[in-house]
Write an enzyme that holds these catalytic residues in place. Structure first.
Site, PDB file in Angstrom:
ATOM      1  CG  HIS A 127      -1.961  -1.034   1.134  1.00  0.00           C
ATOM      2  ND1 HIS A 127      -2.400  -1.924  -0.327  1.00  0.00           N
ATOM      3  CD2 HIS A 127      -2.706  -1.803   2.204  1.00  0.00           C
ATOM      4  CE1 HIS A 127      -3.352  -2.156  -0.116  1.00  0.00           C
ATOM      5  NE2 HIS A 127      -3.721  -2.421   2.148  1.00  0.00           N
ATOM      6  CG  HIS A 168      -7.671  -0.308   2.773  1.00  0.00           C
ATOM      7  ND1 HIS A 168      -8.735  -0.916   3.209  1.00  0.00           N
ATOM      8  CD2 HIS A 168      -6.722  -1.042   2.291  1.00  0.00           C
ATOM      9  CE1 HIS A 168      -8.096  -1.774   3.331  1.00  0.00           C
ATOM     10  NE2 HIS A 168      -7.171  -1.986   3.369  1.00  0.00           N
ATOM     11  CD  GLU A 172      -8.399  -3.624  -0.212  1.00  0.00           C
ATOM     12  OE1 GLU A 172      -6.786  -2.913  -0.170  1.00  0.00           O
ATOM     13  OE2 GLU A 172      -8.463  -4.152   0.218  1.00  0.00           O
TER      14      GLU A 172
HETATM   15  C1  BGC Z   1      -4.871  -6.091   1.742  1.00  0.00           C
HETATM   16  C2  BGC Z   1      -5.064  -7.304   3.684  1.00  0.00           C
HETATM   17  C3  BGC Z   1      -4.293  -5.777   5.006  1.00  0.00           C
HETATM   18  C4  BGC Z   1      -5.049  -4.933   4.920  1.00  0.00           C
HETATM   19  C5  BGC Z   1      -4.702  -3.555   5.752  1.00  0.00           C
HETATM   20  C6  BGC Z   1      -5.946  -5.261   2.662  1.00  0.00           C
HETATM   21  O1  BGC Z   1      -5.864  -3.936   1.519  1.00  0.00           O
HETATM   22  O2  BGC Z   1      -4.950  -7.002   1.576  1.00  0.00           O
HETATM   23  O3  BGC Z   1      -3.861  -7.954   3.779  1.00  0.00           O
HETATM   24  O4  BGC Z   1      -4.015  -6.377   6.220  1.00  0.00           O
HETATM   25  O5  BGC Z   1      -5.264  -4.129   3.581  1.00  0.00           O
HETATM   26  O6  BGC Z   1      -3.597  -3.466   5.631  1.00  0.00           O
END
Ligand code: BGC
Length: 338
Positions: A92, A166, A303
């Site tokens: 991310h 998110h 997402e």
């Molecule tokens: C991911 C997860 C992660 C979460 C928070 C999601 O997009 O796929 O694995 O724990 O985001 O970071």
């Protein structure tokens, strides 16, 4: 930094801040017209700034999801190293991604909508990424009860780009507990299986016979505790669904229905993929709005994005962005009740 509240003609409210482009509240009606705030978040900027929280409502970039080893090659140049913030992998956008920066914000409105335009310049080398990247994200709340997100970006060096939002949703209300009773339908062609760290193997697998088959609506909880190895390995739903082979026209990706309130959310996107995440890592440590402590599986995320680790899988739709090109992507979350 500030909060802005958008409101449409039907009384739907979307509250956001230019810190991380975070949507902190989203109030939508149930079948009897009663409103609930259906997204997880906090009340104050101070809580967002001072706590480690898993991207509640935030913009994610430059690259959503994981990049194995935080390493990739582009035009024969190896980029080593992106920030590692998920064990040995990049997740991310890194340690200070789009979710942790202050965006320039401008209010906009037009026929049937009001919104904000958010702008951020991510400089060459930020979190290890090449190129000065200018990103513009527009959020609109429309009178058709949609939250529309438009992404645009350009770069001065070849780079990779894969943004998302998110938001964590609970259509019964952010403080109403498990979402396992929500009925989920996903218009996917397959999914990208991963190892236990969430790194894709590179295959695109058929949904048939797996617990990931949401082509017909089913409760999120129906198969989540089954011994399906693909679910087991990541502790719930945390999977990228392959919606199509390339970005394209805006198309329906998911329908989520909460039977008690009657609230329904449809997700449309131009993106080729979408991660379903069932908040498997929440564990009551974070006190959200009204002091409610968010527990495991109290929310789901859809997402919209390209596939995880795309830069290392040439067979996946490309996430390369080159100078002279403009990246464009749109996602719509549409609300109704029945
Ligand atoms: C991911 C997860 C992660 C979460 C928070 C999601 O997009 O796929 O694995 O724990 O985001 O970071």
């Amino acid at each position: 930094m500030e909060f802005v509240t958008l409101e449409n003609r039907n009384g739907i409210k979307l509250k956001l801040t230019n810190y991380g482009g975070i949507v902190s509240e989203l109030h939508v009606p149930d079948r009897s017209g009663a409103f609930a705030d259906v997204t997880l978040g906090f009340e104050t900027l101070e809580e967002y700034e001072s706590q480690d929280f898993p991207y509640f409502g935030a913009l994610v970039g430059r690259f959503a999801n994981r990049i194995a080893g935080g390493r990739f090659a582009l035009d024969g140049v190896v980029y080593d190293q992106l920030a590692l913030n998920d064990g040995e992998n990049h997740l991310h956008g890194g340690k200070r991604g789009f979710d942790r920066v202050v965006w320039d914000m401008e209010r906009v409105s037009g026929d049937g909508y009001s919104g904000v335009v958010l702008r951020y310049l991510s400089v060459d080398g930020e979190e290890g990424y090449p190129g000065n990247l200018r990103t513009t994200v527009t959020y609109k709340l429309t009178d058709r009860d949609e939250w529309v997100i438009d992404y645009e970006a350009s770069t001065d060096k070849p780079t990779i780009f894969n943004p998302t939002n998110h938001a964590y949703f609970n259509l019964a209300g952010h403080d109403s507990g498990s979402v396992m009773g929500h009925e989920m339908q996903i218009a996917a062609k397959g999914f990208t299986p991963t190892d236990a760290a969430g790194i894709p193997t590179g295959e695109i697998m058929a949904l048939e016979g797996t617990g990931l088959d949401f082509r017909q609506p089913k409760p999120l909880g129906r198969d989540i505790e089954s011994d399906d190895p693909f679910i087991d390995i990541v502790g719930g739903y945390d999977h990228n669904f392959a919606l199509r082979e390339a970005p394209g026209e805006l198309a329906l990706a998911a329908v989520v229905y909460e039977p008690e309130s009657g609230r329904e959310m449809k997700v449309y996107t131009t993106e080729p993929g979408m991660q379903l995440y069932t908040a498997n890592f929440l564990q009551g440590a974070l006190a959200g709005k009204g002091g409610y402590r968010y527990q495991r599986r109290d929310a789901f995320c859809l997402e919209t994005q390209h596939y995880p680790d795309s830069p290392n899988h040439p067979q996946f739709p490309s996430t390369v962005l080159r100078p002279g090109h403009t990246f464009r992507s749109q996602t719509v979350y549409a609300f109704s009740a029945r």
